[in-house]
Scaffold this motif. Structure first.
Motif, PDB file in Angstrom:
ATOM      1  N   GLU A  11      75.218  43.259  37.062  1.00 10.19           N
ATOM      2  CA  GLU A  11      74.234  44.239  36.570  1.00 10.19           C
ATOM      3  C   GLU A  11      74.904  45.315  35.715  1.00 10.19           C
ATOM      4  N   ASP A  50      77.074  42.226  24.958  1.00 12.56           N
ATOM      5  CA  ASP A  50      76.971  41.963  23.510  1.00 12.56           C
ATOM      6  C   ASP A  50      78.049  42.708  22.741  1.00 12.56           C
ATOM      7  N   ASN A 103      77.644  44.918  34.106  1.00 13.12           N
ATOM      8  CA  ASN A 103      78.192  44.297  32.894  1.00 13.12           C
ATOM      9  C   ASN A 103      77.115  44.001  31.853  1.00 13.12           C
ATOM     10  N   ALA A 104      75.923  43.656  32.341  1.00 10.10           N
ATOM     11  CA  ALA A 104      74.877  43.137  31.445  1.00 10.10           C
ATOM     12  C   ALA A 104      74.689  43.942  30.157  1.00 10.10           C
ATOM     13  N   PRO A 105      74.504  45.274  30.238  1.00  9.82           N
ATOM     14  CA  PRO A 105      74.249  46.001  28.991  1.00  9.82           C
ATOM     15  C   PRO A 105      75.472  46.099  28.062  1.00  9.82           C
ATOM     16  N   LEU A 106      76.637  45.691  28.558  1.00 13.44           N
ATOM     17  CA  LEU A 106      77.858  45.849  27.757  1.00 13.44           C
ATOM     18  C   LEU A 106      78.337  44.537  27.140  1.00 13.44           C
TER      19      LEU A 106
END
Ligand code: RM4
Ligand code: MN
Ligand code: MN
Length: 429
Positions: free
Chosen positions: A12, A19, A14-17
């Motif tokens: 969770e 890309d 990591n998800a926004p980072l």
């Protein structure tokens, strides 16, 4: 295995980072390939690197003036192991802990080893402690331990070191780190030559008890707690003692144990040249044995040290395989955050050192082209390798941003509800 941080939580965080990481990693890869770097090989070497965390660094440190504990800090070895497991889960480079005795003593070491294994951890070098008296101790270390003028104190120190080896065997460790606080505060207090004789005689008894596949790591330190002279004051004394004691003895370099501006990278090269580089205590320092976070003050020095370590790996001697350990005191931060940040700084230095074009460096050195030699060495230092490190971490199940993932886990807040409050007594623990 029952790991302390839920895998979902890391995913969770990591998800926004993800890309942005792909984009940055792609750009870095292109840059490195242009320079002729085998990125996959660097990545693989970085992924193999590990450094141990110190149990004594898991709690809030202090100075001789004061210690300011934080709610939820660990107060025993079991809680310290849990926190070290959190560190390893998030950064994936710290799968071993280095324990300190008697601070970490328990009744059941086989049980402790299992407990650590369940947390994904093993044990690195065991540290003996003959710089403090324990309650009810039969002789005092007030005048030294292995070098004491008092035979009873020397015997006690020898027995304690041997006991540490016995404990270490049960824990699966393979090395004993010996740092003695022995030394003097006043000229004339002790005979400088005889104190070393006594140390060597006593250390030889410890050496004799060492299993064949073990190493004894001697840690030098120029001052503190003794302020005029120390018995194992510098790398010169350390290597002479190691040579005299025998092949299973090597030297351990604690980065904070030198006079300011000492050329530590050269010490590393010298110790390696004689097959005596046995281990490291990573930390950083501005003035003395400050035990600050690795890379916080002088990241360039750390890089130059890793440059020597990469050279040593390419030109190994005597089964070159040093014990890498962190030795820090976290007086103003959450120790978990400091160790996450330190582990990153350490691996960063390794990764940059791996980028050095060794052929270009060698050629410049052969031709005495000082500027090109300097550029070959300095160039990689200026490259931001953090996307590569993050990529390695994510692939191993760790966090892209370990400190922020740790904060998101609210680990310390949760532990504050469960753990008993730590004492605020001044001193190192
Ligand atoms: C010393 C030395 C030892 C560490 C103690 C706590 O200065 O660095 O490695 O065990 O501190
Ligand atoms: Mn140390
Ligand atoms: Mn120290």
């Amino acid at each position: 295995m029952s790991l302390p941080i839920a895998a979902d939580l890391i995913a969770e965080a990591n998800a926004p980072l993800l890309d942005a990481l792909e984009e940055d990693y792609g750009a870095l890869t292109r840059q490195l390939e242009r320079r002729g770097v085998d990125v996959e090989a660097v990545k693989a070497r970085v992924a193999r690197f590990t450094v141990a965390t110190p149990t004594w660094g898991a709690g809030r440190g202090g100075t001789r003036f004061a210690k300011f504990p934080i709610p939820g800090e660990p107060t025993n070895i079991h809680e310290k192991l849990e926190d070290c497991a959190v560190i390893n889960q998030l950064c994936r480079v710290t799968p071993r802990v280095s324990p300190h005795f008697p601070w970490d003593m328990v009744d059941d070491y086989a049980g402790l080893r299992d407990e650590a294994a369940a947390l994904g951890l093993g044990f690195d070098a065991v540290n003996s402690n003959t710089f403090q008296d324990q309650p009810g101790q039969s002789a005092t270390y007030a005048h030294g331990s292995l070098s004491s003028t008092d035979a009873a104190a020397r015997e006690l120190a020898v027995a304690h070191n041997i006991e540490c080896v016995e404990i270490g065997r049960k824990l699966g460790s393979k090395a004993l780190t010996v740092w003695v606080g022995d030394g003097t505060n006043l000229p004339g207090q002790q005979d400088l030559a005889r104190s070393l004789d006594r140390y060597l005689d006593a250390a030889a008894l410890v050496y004799a008890a060492l299993p064949d596949d073990w190493q004894m790591l001697l840690e030098h330190k120029l001052y503190e707690p003794a302020f005029y002279s120390t018995v194992i004051s510098d790398w010169g004394t350390s290597i002479l003692a190691a040579q005299e004691l025998g092949p299973k003895t090597k030297c351990l370099v604690d980065l904070g144990h030198h006079a300011p501006n000492t050329n530590i990278e050269q010490i590393v090269a010298r110790l390696h040249r004689f097959g005596k580089l046995g281990g490291f205590h990573f930390n950083d320092s501005k003035y003395g044995d400050d035990d600050l976070d690795s890379g916080a003050i002088n990241p360039h020095q750390l890089y130059l040290i890793f440059n020597e370590l990469v050279e040593a790996e390419l030109n190994p001697r005597d089964g070159f395989d040093p014990c890498y350990m962190i030795d820090q005191s976290h007086n103003v931060t959450d120790p978990i955050e400091s160790m996450l940040s330190s582990a990153e700084a350490i691996v960063q230095s390794l990764a940059k050192a791996l980028l050095v074009d060794r052929d270009a460096l060698r050629e410049a050195q052969e031709r005495n082209d000082a500027m090109l030699g300097f550029r070959a060495l300095r160039g990689p230092y200026n490259i931001d390798v953090s996307p590569l490190l993050a990529k390695v971490r994510v692939e191993a199940g760790g966090a892209i941003d370990p400190v922020m993932a740790y904060r998101a886990s609210r680990w310390r807040e949760r532990k504050a509800q469960e753990r008993r409050a730590a004492g605020s007594g001044a001193g190192i623990v």
